[in-house]
Write a protein that holds these residues in place. Structure first.
Motif, PDB file in Angstrom:
ATOM      1  N   PHE A   1      26.079 -55.638 -54.600  1.00  0.00           N
ATOM      2  CA  PHE A   1      26.702 -55.626 -55.926  1.00  0.00           C
ATOM      3  C   PHE A   1      25.723 -55.100 -56.971  1.00  0.00           C
ATOM      4  O   PHE A   1      26.108 -54.348 -57.872  1.00  0.00           O
ATOM      5  N   LEU A   2      24.467 -55.472 -56.834  1.00  0.00           N
ATOM      6  CA  LEU A   2      23.439 -54.978 -57.750  1.00  0.00           C
ATOM      7  C   LEU A   2      23.292 -53.465 -57.627  1.00  0.00           C
ATOM      8  O   LEU A   2      23.122 -52.754 -58.628  1.00  0.00           O
ATOM      9  N   LYS A   3      23.348 -52.962 -56.399  1.00  0.00           N
ATOM     10  CA  LYS A   3      23.292 -51.509 -56.177  1.00  0.00           C
ATOM     11  C   LYS A   3      24.498 -50.820 -56.815  1.00  0.00           C
ATOM     12  O   LYS A   3      24.363 -49.756 -57.437  1.00  0.00           O
ATOM     13  N   LEU A   4      25.666 -51.447 -56.653  1.00  0.00           N
ATOM     14  CA  LEU A   4      26.890 -50.881 -57.227  1.00  0.00           C
ATOM     15  C   LEU A   4      26.809 -50.841 -58.750  1.00  0.00           C
ATOM     16  O   LEU A   4      27.158 -49.832 -59.373  1.00  0.00           O
ATOM     17  N   GLU A   5      26.351 -51.944 -59.337  1.00  0.00           N
ATOM     18  CA  GLU A   5      26.205 -52.000 -60.795  1.00  0.00           C
ATOM     19  C   GLU A   5      25.235 -50.922 -61.288  1.00  0.00           C
ATOM     20  O   GLU A   5      25.464 -50.298 -62.329  1.00  0.00           O
ATOM     21  N   ASN A   6      24.181 -50.689 -60.539  1.00  0.00           N
ATOM     22  CA  ASN A   6      23.207 -49.659 -60.896  1.00  0.00           C
ATOM     23  C   ASN A   6      23.849 -48.274 -60.881  1.00  0.00           C
ATOM     24  O   ASN A   6      23.614 -47.453 -61.784  1.00  0.00           O
ATOM     25  N   LEU A   7      24.672 -48.011 -59.864  1.00  0.00           N
ATOM     26  CA  LEU A   7      25.360 -46.718 -59.761  1.00  0.00           C
ATOM     27  C   LEU A   7      26.312 -46.509 -60.938  1.00  0.00           C
ATOM     28  O   LEU A   7      26.456 -45.396 -61.453  1.00  0.00           O
ATOM     29  N   LEU A   8      26.946 -47.574 -61.372  1.00  0.00           N
ATOM     30  CA  LEU A   8      27.916 -47.470 -62.460  1.00  0.00           C
ATOM     31  C   LEU A   8      27.251 -47.388 -63.826  1.00  0.00           C
ATOM     32  O   LEU A   8      27.659 -46.597 -64.686  1.00  0.00           O
ATOM     33  N   GLN A   9      26.220 -48.169 -64.031  1.00  0.00           N
ATOM     34  CA  GLN A   9      25.594 -48.259 -65.349  1.00  0.00           C
ATOM     35  C   GLN A   9      24.563 -47.168 -65.625  1.00  0.00           C
ATOM     36  O   GLN A   9      24.350 -46.803 -66.779  1.00  0.00           O
ATOM     37  N   ARG A  10      23.945 -46.650 -64.568  1.00  0.00           N
ATOM     38  CA  ARG A  10      22.893 -45.655 -64.769  1.00  0.00           C
ATOM     39  C   ARG A  10      23.277 -44.253 -64.314  1.00  0.00           C
ATOM     40  O   ARG A  10      22.780 -43.267 -64.849  1.00  0.00           O
ATOM     41  N   GLU A  11      24.160 -44.185 -63.322  1.00  0.00           N
ATOM     42  CA  GLU A  11      24.555 -42.858 -62.821  1.00  0.00           C
ATOM     43  C   GLU A  11      25.987 -42.512 -63.209  1.00  0.00           C
ATOM     44  O   GLU A  11      26.461 -41.413 -62.929  1.00  0.00           O
ATOM     45  N   TYR A  12      26.685 -43.446 -63.829  1.00  0.00           N
ATOM     46  CA  TYR A  12      28.034 -43.219 -64.365  1.00  0.00           C
ATOM     47  C   TYR A  12      28.993 -42.614 -63.339  1.00  0.00           C
ATOM     48  O   TYR A  12      29.755 -41.696 -63.629  1.00  0.00           O
ATOM     49  N   ILE A  13      28.956 -43.142 -62.117  1.00  0.00           N
ATOM     50  CA  ILE A  13      29.795 -42.566 -61.059  1.00  0.00           C
ATOM     51  C   ILE A  13      31.281 -42.747 -61.341  1.00  0.00           C
ATOM     52  O   ILE A  13      32.118 -42.051 -60.758  1.00  0.00           O
ATOM     53  N   TYR A  14      31.635 -43.682 -62.247  1.00  0.00           N
ATOM     54  CA  TYR A  14      33.047 -43.913 -62.566  1.00  0.00           C
ATOM     55  C   TYR A  14      33.669 -42.717 -63.275  1.00  0.00           C
ATOM     56  O   TYR A  14      34.899 -42.614 -63.371  1.00  0.00           O
ATOM     57  N   ARG A  15      32.831 -41.806 -63.782  1.00  0.00           N
ATOM     58  CA  ARG A  15      33.369 -40.629 -64.471  1.00  0.00           C
ATOM     59  C   ARG A  15      34.034 -39.642 -63.521  1.00  0.00           C
ATOM     60  O   ARG A  15      34.744 -38.731 -63.954  1.00  0.00           O
ATOM     61  N   ASP A  16      33.800 -39.827 -62.223  1.00  0.00           N
ATOM     62  CA  ASP A  16      34.443 -38.982 -61.218  1.00  0.00           C
ATOM     63  C   ASP A  16      35.869 -39.485 -60.999  1.00  0.00           C
ATOM     64  O   ASP A  16      36.071 -40.586 -60.490  1.00  0.00           O
TER      65      ASP A  16
ATOM     66  N   GLU B   1      36.130 -46.002 -50.464  1.00  0.00           N
ATOM     67  CA  GLU B   1      35.462 -45.524 -49.257  1.00  0.00           C
ATOM     68  C   GLU B   1      34.189 -44.741 -49.594  1.00  0.00           C
ATOM     69  O   GLU B   1      33.177 -44.856 -48.894  1.00  0.00           O
ATOM     70  N   MET B   2      34.226 -43.967 -50.666  1.00  0.00           N
ATOM     71  CA  MET B   2      33.059 -43.175 -51.072  1.00  0.00           C
ATOM     72  C   MET B   2      31.892 -44.073 -51.436  1.00  0.00           C
ATOM     73  O   MET B   2      30.746 -43.848 -51.021  1.00  0.00           O
ATOM     74  N   ILE B   3      32.175 -45.135 -52.215  1.00  0.00           N
ATOM     75  CA  ILE B   3      31.105 -46.034 -52.623  1.00  0.00           C
ATOM     76  C   ILE B   3      30.588 -46.838 -51.436  1.00  0.00           C
ATOM     77  O   ILE B   3      29.388 -47.057 -51.294  1.00  0.00           O
TER      78      ILE B   3
ATOM     79  N   GLU C   1      30.470 -45.920 -48.392  1.00  0.00           N
ATOM     80  CA  GLU C   1      29.616 -45.031 -47.598  1.00  0.00           C
ATOM     81  C   GLU C   1      28.251 -44.868 -48.256  1.00  0.00           C
ATOM     82  O   GLU C   1      27.212 -44.850 -47.585  1.00  0.00           O
ATOM     83  N   THR C   2      28.244 -44.774 -49.578  1.00  0.00           N
ATOM     84  CA  THR C   2      26.982 -44.647 -50.306  1.00  0.00           C
ATOM     85  C   THR C   2      26.107 -45.888 -50.125  1.00  0.00           C
ATOM     86  O   THR C   2      24.885 -45.792 -49.945  1.00  0.00           O
ATOM     87  N   LEU C   3      26.743 -47.062 -50.130  1.00  0.00           N
ATOM     88  CA  LEU C   3      26.009 -48.317 -49.973  1.00  0.00           C
ATOM     89  C   LEU C   3      25.739 -48.655 -48.510  1.00  0.00           C
ATOM     90  O   LEU C   3      25.051 -49.623 -48.209  1.00  0.00           O
ATOM     91  N   ASN C   4      26.349 -47.876 -47.618  1.00  0.00           N
ATOM     92  CA  ASN C   4      26.190 -48.087 -46.173  1.00  0.00           C
ATOM     93  C   ASN C   4      26.733 -49.455 -45.740  1.00  0.00           C
ATOM     94  O   ASN C   4      26.122 -50.178 -44.955  1.00  0.00           O
ATOM     95  N   ILE C   5      27.899 -49.809 -46.288  1.00  0.00           N
ATOM     96  CA  ILE C   5      28.596 -51.023 -45.872  1.00  0.00           C
ATOM     97  C   ILE C   5      30.063 -50.660 -45.632  1.00  0.00           C
ATOM     98  O   ILE C   5      30.503 -49.559 -45.973  1.00  0.00           O
ATOM     99  N   SER C   6      30.809 -51.586 -45.051  1.00  0.00           N
ATOM    100  CA  SER C   6      32.215 -51.306 -44.781  1.00  0.00           C
ATOM    101  C   SER C   6      33.033 -51.383 -46.068  1.00  0.00           C
ATOM    102  O   SER C   6      32.661 -52.085 -47.018  1.00  0.00           O
ATOM    103  N   SER C   7      34.157 -50.685 -46.065  1.00  0.00           N
ATOM    104  CA  SER C   7      35.051 -50.699 -47.223  1.00  0.00           C
ATOM    105  C   SER C   7      35.601 -52.101 -47.449  1.00  0.00           C
ATOM    106  O   SER C   7      35.766 -52.539 -48.593  1.00  0.00           O
ATOM    107  N   GLY C   8      35.890 -52.812 -46.353  1.00  0.00           N
ATOM    108  CA  GLY C   8      36.417 -54.168 -46.463  1.00  0.00           C
ATOM    109  C   GLY C   8      35.423 -55.117 -47.097  1.00  0.00           C
ATOM    110  O   GLY C   8      35.786 -55.967 -47.920  1.00  0.00           O
ATOM    111  N   TYR C   9      34.151 -54.969 -46.720  1.00  0.00           N
ATOM    112  CA  TYR C   9      33.112 -55.843 -47.273  1.00  0.00           C
ATOM    113  C   TYR C   9      32.909 -55.554 -48.761  1.00  0.00           C
ATOM    114  O   TYR C   9      32.761 -56.464 -49.572  1.00  0.00           O
ATOM    115  N   LEU C  10      32.929 -54.270 -49.128  1.00  0.00           N
ATOM    116  CA  LEU C  10      32.807 -53.887 -50.534  1.00  0.00           C
ATOM    117  C   LEU C  10      33.951 -54.485 -51.342  1.00  0.00           C
ATOM    118  O   LEU C  10      33.750 -54.993 -52.451  1.00  0.00           O
ATOM    119  N   SER C  11      35.150 -54.444 -50.773  1.00  0.00           N
ATOM    120  CA  SER C  11      36.323 -55.004 -51.439  1.00  0.00           C
ATOM    121  C   SER C  11      36.134 -56.491 -51.706  1.00  0.00           C
ATOM    122  O   SER C  11      36.442 -56.992 -52.797  1.00  0.00           O
TER     123      SER C  11
END
Length: 376
Positions: free
Chosen positions: A264-279, A285-287, A289-299
């Motif tokens: 979750f900390l990695k995800l927050e970093n991607l959103l707050q510093r790299e602004y990936i939500y602008r895509d 599934e994309m996120i 894969e980036t975090l190297n975890i399953s989509s279900g676990y991310l959910s």
């Protein structure tokens, strides 16, 4: 009854052990897994009731008979169904009508409390010509209800999973098998009751078979749901680069479903510093894969920590950016739709719907209100 009691004790112990482990272990605890834990505990409690009955506890202490009479089995399919919906983030979770699933259980509670207060506690007494007949009908309906209710919910859940939208879901295959298991368990239960009524199978044999099946069911759920599919915390490095660099040990809380969760900390970093939500094409599934975890676990992480589904969580960042741009005079020359699209929304409908859900106002209303505030 000695053999049946041994089977019951094993099944009950296993059920309570696994159920409480899922509910309270920092590695298993999550909002989604909570319903799985409740389902297992209900099965364990039902078998525990049967065990107490074989020991004639309720005959010796009739005041507690109400705990046996209430059909707790009505709760099992409800928790089971919630677990399915939570696992796939189904939109039904937003419906207030879902509470209606508890009606059969509430019906059982009311009927059995009324019956026990009169016949066991003797708080009151009344008689009328068709009272026993009506009670007989009610209890027959109740008995038919807990068989059919379990079937209907399991089939409903399976039909949802068959929808094209969920065919490729991370946990789809395992959840379908879970539905099949439940139907098989209830079917076995019904067949054993029928065989007992026709051929006199015997209480001990019937109970042993049913409880053995329930015990296997619980073990299968725990093994496949927790270990094979890793519905709990995933203890591995986030990326291959992390393996190359030795890092300090991570506490259990950083793997639990809290804001300290490393993913979750990695995800927050991607959103707050790299602004990936602008895509606008960003998806779960994309996120994952980036975090190297399953989509279900991310959910699960997003659901349990933010209390929002993945889409709503990402859109909340987009709404925040839109609000910031509206307050910034440099963007006054741009239309609200252009600002929304710039923040990552893919369409006007999604933009306006998400903005109002987050703020309670439309973008136009928000902009107008802010201008009034500045004037004063």
């Amino acid at each position: 009854m000695e053999f049946a009691n041994i089977i019951l004790l094993i099944s009950v112990s296993q059920g309570f052990l696994f159920g409480f482990a899922i509910l309270f272990s920092p590695y298993f605890k999550s909002q989604t897994n909570t319903y799985l834990g409740y389902s297992i505990l209900i099965l364990a409690f039902l078998m525990f009731n049967v065990y107490l009955d074989t020991l004639q506890v309720y005959q010796q202490h009739p005041k507690f008979l109400i705990l046996y009479d209430i059909e707790w089995i009505f709760l099992f399919p409800v928790f089971f169904f919630y677990y399915i919906l939570k696992s796939i983030n189904h939109k039904l979770l937003e419906s207030k009508k879902l509470f209606l699933l508890y009606i059969p259980f509430l019906f059982s509670v009311i009927v059995n409390v009324v019956f026990n207060l009169e016949h066991v506690y003797e708080w009151y007494s009344y008689s009328w010509e068709y009272k026993e007949l009506v009670y007989g009908w009610i209890f027959d309906i109740q008995e038919f209800g807990y068989y059919s209710f379990n079937f209907v919910i399991a089939i409903w859940a399976y039909s949802i999973l068959k929808n094209k939208r969920y065919i490729g879901h991370q946990n789809s295959k395992w959840l379908k098998r879970l539905c099949v298991w439940e139907v098989s368990l209830v079917t076995s239960w019904v067949l054993i009751d029928i065989i007992d009524m026709i051929f006199g199978l015997g209480y001990e044999i019937g109970i042993s078979i049913i409880c053995s099946g329930a015990s296997l069911f619980i073990f299968w759920i725990v093994y496949n749901g927790i270990y094979s599919l890793k519905l709990t915390s995933i203890r591995k490095s986030i990326s291959n680069n992390d393996v190359k660099v030795k890092k300090p040990e991570v506490s259990a809380s950083q793997h639990s479903f809290s804001k300290n969760n490393v993913y979750f900390l990695k995800l927050e970093n991607l959103l707050q510093r790299e602004y990936i939500y602008r895509d606008p094409n960003l998806n779960q599934e994309m996120i994952a894969e980036t975090l190297n975890i399953s989509s279900g676990y991310l959910s699960q992480i997003v659901n349990d920590i933010t209390k929002k589904n993945f889409t709503a969580y990402i859109n909340s960042y987009r709404v925040k950016e839109v609000k910031d741009m509206i307050l910034n005079e440099e963007f006054d020359k741009y239309s609200l739709l252009a600002i929304g699209l710039e923040a990552g929304f893919k369409s006007k409908t999604t933009f306006y719907t998400s903005f109002k859900r987050e703020t309670g106002l439309t973008p136009n209303q928000f902009k107008t209100n802010q201008k009034k505030v500045l004037i004063f």
